[in-house]
Design an enzyme around this catalytic site. Structure first.
Site: not given
Length: 521
Positions: A272, A412, A423, A443, A448, A507
């Site tokens: 991502c 994010h 975050e 998002k 996402h 990831f």
């Protein structure tokens, strides 16, 4: 014996010495002294010394917060590197005068944005896309691309009514995986937006124009169809397009083939975080003089049975099937996972010198970026946010920006229990005073987009710079107590952006941050 004459040593301080002294006077250096006096090695933590994976993925319940040995915080933001040792004084709103590293002034190395293109759940028009975001409209709907009735998650940010007319011929359009269809349309629209259509490109040195559009998953439909053919009918029934349309580099390759661009061409796949990695690498190609223009971004089409099923198995997705439009709720106490989306977001990044020579319309400036790794776990972020905070600090250093200058973060913010707070903790570690900082989550409305997320969010960030309006983070009903930053809940806000950062994490512990600002000649 002659008497020694006292002199004012401050007169001989370098800008960096002044930088440290002024921070010391404000009490910001205490963390450094404490860290070093205790003899703590900053990087020799228990987490980083091990195998990096901890327990098996099956021991984690859907990106839930896990207890970990946190590395000690030094309270130290890295100062400028030797390349940017000359400082300037700035005064942010509500902050004292501080010293910031000098930004790049060489027009060959300054990088500007001259075009944008996308394919999104709100269509392929940039203004329509951002207006929908400003309205707080959700693009999350029930899946009808495949039969998801037996799936525990039955909704997504699925693109509907997509048209490639004028960009891909009918024969290729039928063959291509959606991942590459989105890439070609977004890339061509970005080139058109930058006034770099086919006739103009023919007159240019195309060996100095490159393409760097990445994907986290690649051609997932093509790959799934190939495996199905193999199992049901045997290898002789596998299409010859199986490999070419599955591999992640094909978006960049097809776009170059279509436009004749012969500069640097490859893809990056960091889950991502992909699109931001591509922006960062593309900028460095321009700074090194290897390209005048880079077509950069991300693309993804994982709203398939394989993609949705795979993320369900990871326990990463929200299961709010009765309220799909309220499922993506960053920072809300009732969040239960992210919503899978898709699309493509592409920027035209160009050296200022080249853009000025051709009279291009400049919509924003790319100041810098950074990439780091958590080195912690395959899916879970570090609870202390160290990898993210260091990435933000490195990005600001690369951009020649002080934390006090930043007043907008496109976060994010995936709506996972662990990720959202990690975050926020990292942002608060870098930005000591967040009173003037605004932060939102794109998002919450489009889902996402995985490898495309950074591209779609970079466009939202640049539109915020251009319009002076920040889109809301929708579904904000009951925010976590730790979230003390203004997340623009539910309703858009007027906000003049000074410097913006856009965060993307993937990831594997991949972190990426890019920095944008209004262009000032």
């Amino acid at each position: 014996m002659a008497q020694l004459k006292l002199v004012d040593v401050k007169a001989f301080w370098t800008p960096q010495q002044t930088y440290f002294r002024e921070r010391e006077e404000r009490g910001e250096m205490a963390g450094i002294a404490a860290a070093f006096s205790s003899g703590v090695g900053l990087f020799k933590t228990k987490e980083s010394a091990g195998n990096g994976y901890g327990a098996s993925l099956l021991h984690y319940n859907g990106l839930r917060p896990v207890k970990s040995n946190q590395a000690p915080s030094t309270g130290y933001n890295k100062p400028t590197t030797s390349a940017s040792s000359k400082c300037r004084r700035i005064r942010a709103v509500g902050s004292p005068t501080v010293l910031a590293p000098k930004r790049e002034t060489d027009p060959k190395k300054r990088i500007v944005i001259t075009g944008m293109g996308l394919v999104s759940v709100f269509g392929s028009d940039i203004d329509t896309y951002y207006n929908k975001l400003l309205e707080g409209e959700s693009g999350i709907t029930l899946i009808d691309r495949f039969d998801a009735s037996t799936f525990s998650v039955r909704f997504a940010g699925q693109i509907r009514g997509f048209s490639s007319t004028g960009y891909i011929d009918g024969k290729n359009d039928r063959r291509l995986d959606d991942c590459w269809r989105y890439c070609l349309v977004a890339g061509r629209r970005a080139l058109d937006d930058a006034k770099l259509g086919p006739q103009v490109l023919k007159t240019m040195d195309r060996s100095k124009i490159g393409v760097l559009v990445g994907s986290g998953m690649g051609g997932l439909t093509a790959f799934s169809a190939g495996v199905e053919a193999l199992i049901q009918k045997g290898y002789k029934k596998i299409t010859p397009f199986f490999i070419p349309y599955s591999i992640t580099n094909m978006g960049s390759a097809l776009l170059a083939i279509d436009t004749g661009l012969m500069g640097p061409n490859y893809s990056i796949s960091t889950a991502c975080a992909t699109a931001n990695y591509c922006f960062y690498a593309a900028a460095n190609h321009i700074r090194r003089g290897e390209a005048d223009i880079m077509v950069a971004g991300g693309t993804e089409a994982a709203v398939t049975a394989t993609g949705v099923g795979g993320f369900i198995a990871c326990r990463a997705l929200s299961q709010r099937n009765d309220e799909p439009q309220k499922a993506s709720r960053p920072w809300d106490k009732e969040r239960d996972g992210f919503v899978i989306g898709e699309g493509s977001g592409v920027l035209i990044m160009e050296s200022l010198e080249h853009a000025m020579k051709r009279g291009a319309n400049i919509v924003a400036e790319y100041l810098g970026g950074a990439i780091t790794c958590d080195a912690h776990h395959m899916t879970d972020p570090r609870a202390d946010g160290l990898g993210v905070s260091s990435c933000i600090s490195k990005a600001l250093d690369d951009a020649g920006v002080s934390p006090e200058e930043v007043n907008y973060v496109n976060a994010h913010a995936t709506s996972t229990l662990a990720g959202d707070l990690a975050e926020v903790n990292a942002i608060k570690k870098v930005f000591k005073d967040t009173s003037e900082l605004k932060m939102n989550g794109t998002k919450s409305m489009i889902g996402h987009g995985l490898g495309a997320a950074g591209g779609l969010e970079a466009i939202a960030t640049i539109k915020a710079i251009n319009t002076g309006w920040l889109h809301p983070t929708i579904n904000q009903y009951n925010s976590e107590h730790e979230v003390t930053i203004d997340t623009v809940p539910n309703v858009k806000k007027k906000h003049e952006v000074n410097v913006a950062i856009s965060n993307s994490f993937g990831f594997g512990g991949h972190n990426s941050v890019v920095v944008f600002a209004p262009f000032k000649p």
